[in-house]
Structures are given as structure tokens and as C-alpha cells.
Design an enzyme around this catalytic site. Structure first.
Site, PDB file in Angstrom:
ATOM      1  N   ASP A 138       0.834  -1.202   0.000  1.00  0.00           N
ATOM      2  CA  ASP A 138       0.000   0.000   0.000  1.00  0.00           C
ATOM      3  C   ASP A 138       0.874   1.259   0.000  1.00  0.00           C
ATOM      4  O   ASP A 138       1.955   1.264   0.591  1.00  0.00           O
ATOM      5  CB  ASP A 138      -0.902  -0.024   1.249  1.00  0.00           C
ATOM      6  N   ASN A 164     -10.460  -2.770  -6.698  1.00  0.00           N
ATOM      7  CA  ASN A 164      -9.595  -1.905  -7.511  1.00  0.00           C
ATOM      8  C   ASN A 164     -10.114  -1.727  -8.945  1.00  0.00           C
ATOM      9  O   ASN A 164      -9.694  -0.807  -9.649  1.00  0.00           O
ATOM     10  CB  ASN A 164      -8.148  -2.438  -7.563  1.00  0.00           C
TER      11      ASN A 164
HETATM   12  C1  FPP Z   1      -1.467   0.160  -3.470  1.00  0.00           C
HETATM   13  O1  FPP Z   1      -1.081   1.501  -3.534  1.00  0.00           O
HETATM   14  C2  FPP Z   1      -0.890  -0.639  -4.558  1.00  0.00           C
HETATM   15  C3  FPP Z   1      -1.590  -1.238  -5.568  1.00  0.00           C
HETATM   16  C4  FPP Z   1      -3.063  -1.158  -5.668  1.00  0.00           C
HETATM   17  C5  FPP Z   1      -0.921  -1.982  -6.655  1.00  0.00           C
HETATM   18  C6  FPP Z   1       0.340  -2.734  -6.331  1.00  0.00           C
HETATM   19  C7  FPP Z   1       0.984  -3.107  -7.600  1.00  0.00           C
HETATM   20  C8  FPP Z   1       2.324  -3.105  -7.871  1.00  0.00           C
HETATM   21  C9  FPP Z   1       3.343  -2.830  -6.854  1.00  0.00           C
HETATM   22  C10 FPP Z   1       2.807  -3.361  -9.261  1.00  0.00           C
HETATM   23  C11 FPP Z   1       2.539  -4.667  -9.924  1.00  0.00           C
HETATM   24  C12 FPP Z   1       2.758  -5.892  -9.095  1.00  0.00           C
HETATM   25  C13 FPP Z   1       3.526  -6.963  -9.402  1.00  0.00           C
HETATM   26  C14 FPP Z   1       3.397  -8.168  -8.579  1.00  0.00           C
HETATM   27  C15 FPP Z   1       4.506  -6.985 -10.507  1.00  0.00           C
HETATM   28  P1  FPP Z   1      -2.218   2.601  -3.691  1.00  0.00           P
HETATM   29  O2  FPP Z   1      -2.345   2.953  -5.130  1.00  0.00           O
HETATM   30  O3  FPP Z   1      -3.453   2.154  -3.023  1.00  0.00           O
HETATM   31  O4  FPP Z   1      -1.551   3.779  -2.906  1.00  0.00           O
HETATM   32  P2  FPP Z   1      -2.286   4.928  -2.095  1.00  0.00           P
HETATM   33  O5  FPP Z   1      -2.980   4.268  -0.948  1.00  0.00           O
HETATM   34  O6  FPP Z   1      -1.155   5.801  -1.666  1.00  0.00           O
HETATM   35  O7  FPP Z   1      -3.227   5.585  -3.046  1.00  0.00           O
END
Ligand code: FPP
Length: 232
Positions: A13, A61
Site C-alpha cells: 500500500d 480496484n
Molecule cells: C497500493 O497503492 C498498490 C496497488 C493497488 C498496486 C500494487 C501493484 C504493484 C506494486 C505493481 C505490480 C505488481 C507486481 C506483482 C509486478 P495505492 O495505489 O493504493 O496507494 P495509495 O494508498 O497511496 O493511493
């Protein structure tokens, strides 16, 4: 050795906030997050963790802006393309679990291929949860159980038998769940499977969560006293 968790799971996150703090688009944070995926996979394999699972994309998501969803799926595709060799070289088996019916056909094909190619990897299993949610998993398990066993067949079904219908069948429940970015909630992740999991919350945003931070989480886990509802 028994202080090394067999299965570590991570709610990654804070990518969006990491990018916004740098005046960049949210997707810039997701790209940076891929580096943390690599770092934690290495640290986990080095420590002797047998299963590392990552919450990459939840069913919820799908409600994000189309452009962000598109970039996340692209990153998955690129990661599969770029990392298959490394996975093979390091004996890592890749599994992608979730509501696969919602993914593009080309991505599903790429996932099938890498799962097949790495199937004999025995050092560690890397599980990516994609289009996954805990409530979805429990519901699809219930539906499949009824379809397979019929109403009489489920009457005497125990927890162990039921868990074989979850997408995580055959994978031990997480010993340790890490969530980054300071949020302290489960967000519809592995609801059934986390019944006795130890939780670890890090204030670091996911792109800042590297090998050292992962090792610190393992050290904290080693100090925990797990009782599973019993007295010692
Ligand atoms: C949460 O941060 C993260 C995600 C929803 C996506 C995670 C994906 C990756 C790290 C890339 C692809 C994965 C692999 C396994 C290659 P957020 O967007 O919710 O952050 P925020 O809470 O600050 O908005």
C-alpha cells in the site's frame, strides 16, 4: 529455524501517495513498487520463506480510473515478461490467484504460460493475488462446494475440507501479514486464511519498503508468541 515464517503475505500500500509526494502521477508509484516486489522476493527467498504472497489488485480496484487499471495490468504483463528467467534461475514457482475471468485473455494466457514454466520451482512459491477479494473467494468456494458435493455433501463438511475450495487450496495460511503505508486494516484480503496470522504494520510507503524493512518484519515476527487461542 521455526522462527522463520513459512508464508509471508503483503498488502502493498502507498504507491499513489509515494508518487503524489513527488509531484508525479499515481502510476509512477506503481512502477516504483515493482522494485519493492523484486527486493522483497529476494529477501524472502534468502531468508528461507517458502511462500511469499502479494496483494497486487483487489476486486474493488476495478473501480479505479480506467487508465490506472490499464497501467497496472501492463506492469503485470511486463513483470511476467521480464522476470520469468529470474524466477526459473532461482527455483521460484509463480502462481496468480483471483477472479481470473475478469482479466484480459492475453494476460490470462501469459499467466498460464509462466505458471506452467515455473511449476517445478521448489525453493519458494510467489503468489500474486490479482482481482482477488476475501469475500469473493469464500463465496466462490461455497458455490463450488455445493456444485460438487450437493446439499447433503456439504452438511458434514469440516473447515479443512471447505478450505480446499478456496483459491489458496494447498497453500498454508499466512504466518505473517505485512501492510505498508501506515494503514491498519485487512481490506477484504485473505479473510478466511488470516484467522491466526500475525499482523505487522509498517509506516513506510510500498516503494520505500526494501530488503532491510522486510528483514525487520521477520525479526519482529520471531519475537511474537503465537498461541492459537490456547494457553501456554
Ligand atoms: C497500493 O497503492 C498498490 C496497488 C493497488 C498496486 C500494487 C501493484 C504493484 C506494486 C505493481 C505490480 C505488481 C507486481 C506483482 C509486478 P495505492 O495505489 O493504493 O496507494 P495509495 O494508498 O497511496 O493511493
Amino acid at each position: 529455524m521455526n522462527r522463520i515464517p513459512q508464508h509471508v503475505s503483503i498488502i502493498m500500500d502507498g504507491n499513489g501517495r509515494w508518487a503524489q509526494a513527488r509531484g508525479r502521477e499515481r502510476v509512477f508509484g506503481h512502477a516504483a513498487g515493482v522494485e519493492s516486489v523484486r527486493a522483497c522476493s529476494e529477501a524472502a527467498a534468502e531468508a528461507g520463506v517458502k511462500y511469499l504472497s502479494l496483494y497486487a489488485f483487489s476486486e474493488e480496484n476495478w473501480n479505479r480510473p480506467e487508465s490506472e487499471i490499464h497501467r497496472l495490468m501492463e506492469l503485470m504483463m511486463e513483470a511476467i515478461r521480464n522476470e520469468t528467467k529470474t524466477l526459473l534461475k532461482n527455483g521460484i514457482r509463480l502462481r496468480v490467484l483471483g477472479n481470473r475471468a475478469r482479466l484480459d485473455e492475453s494476460l490470462n494466457r501469459a499467466i498460464d504460460a509462466v505458471e506452467e514454466e515455473t511449476a517445478s520451482g521448489s525453493r519458494m512459491t510467489l503468489v500474486i493475488f490479482l482481482s482477488y477479494s476475501g469475500k469473493w473467494d469464500i463465496l466462490q468456494a461455497a458455490r463450488r462446494a455445493v456444485a460438487e458435493r450437493g446439499a447433503e455433501g456439504i452438511a458434514d463438511m469440516d473447515q479443512e475440507a471447505f478450505s480446499q475450495y478456496l483459491v489458496t487450496a494447498g497453500i498454508p495460511d499466512p504466518d505473517l501479514l505485512i501492510r505498508t503505508s501506515g494503514e491498519q486494516r485487512i481490506s477484504n484480503y485473505l479473510l478466511w486464511q488470516c484467522a491466526y496470522t500475525e499482523f505487522y504494520f509498517s509506516p513506510l510507503l510500498w516503494p520505500d519498503f526494501g530488503k532491510e524493512a522486510f528483514r525487520e518484519a521477520l525479526e519482529e515476527y520471531a519475537r511474537r508468541d503465537r498461541r492459537y487461542g490456547k494457553v501456554k
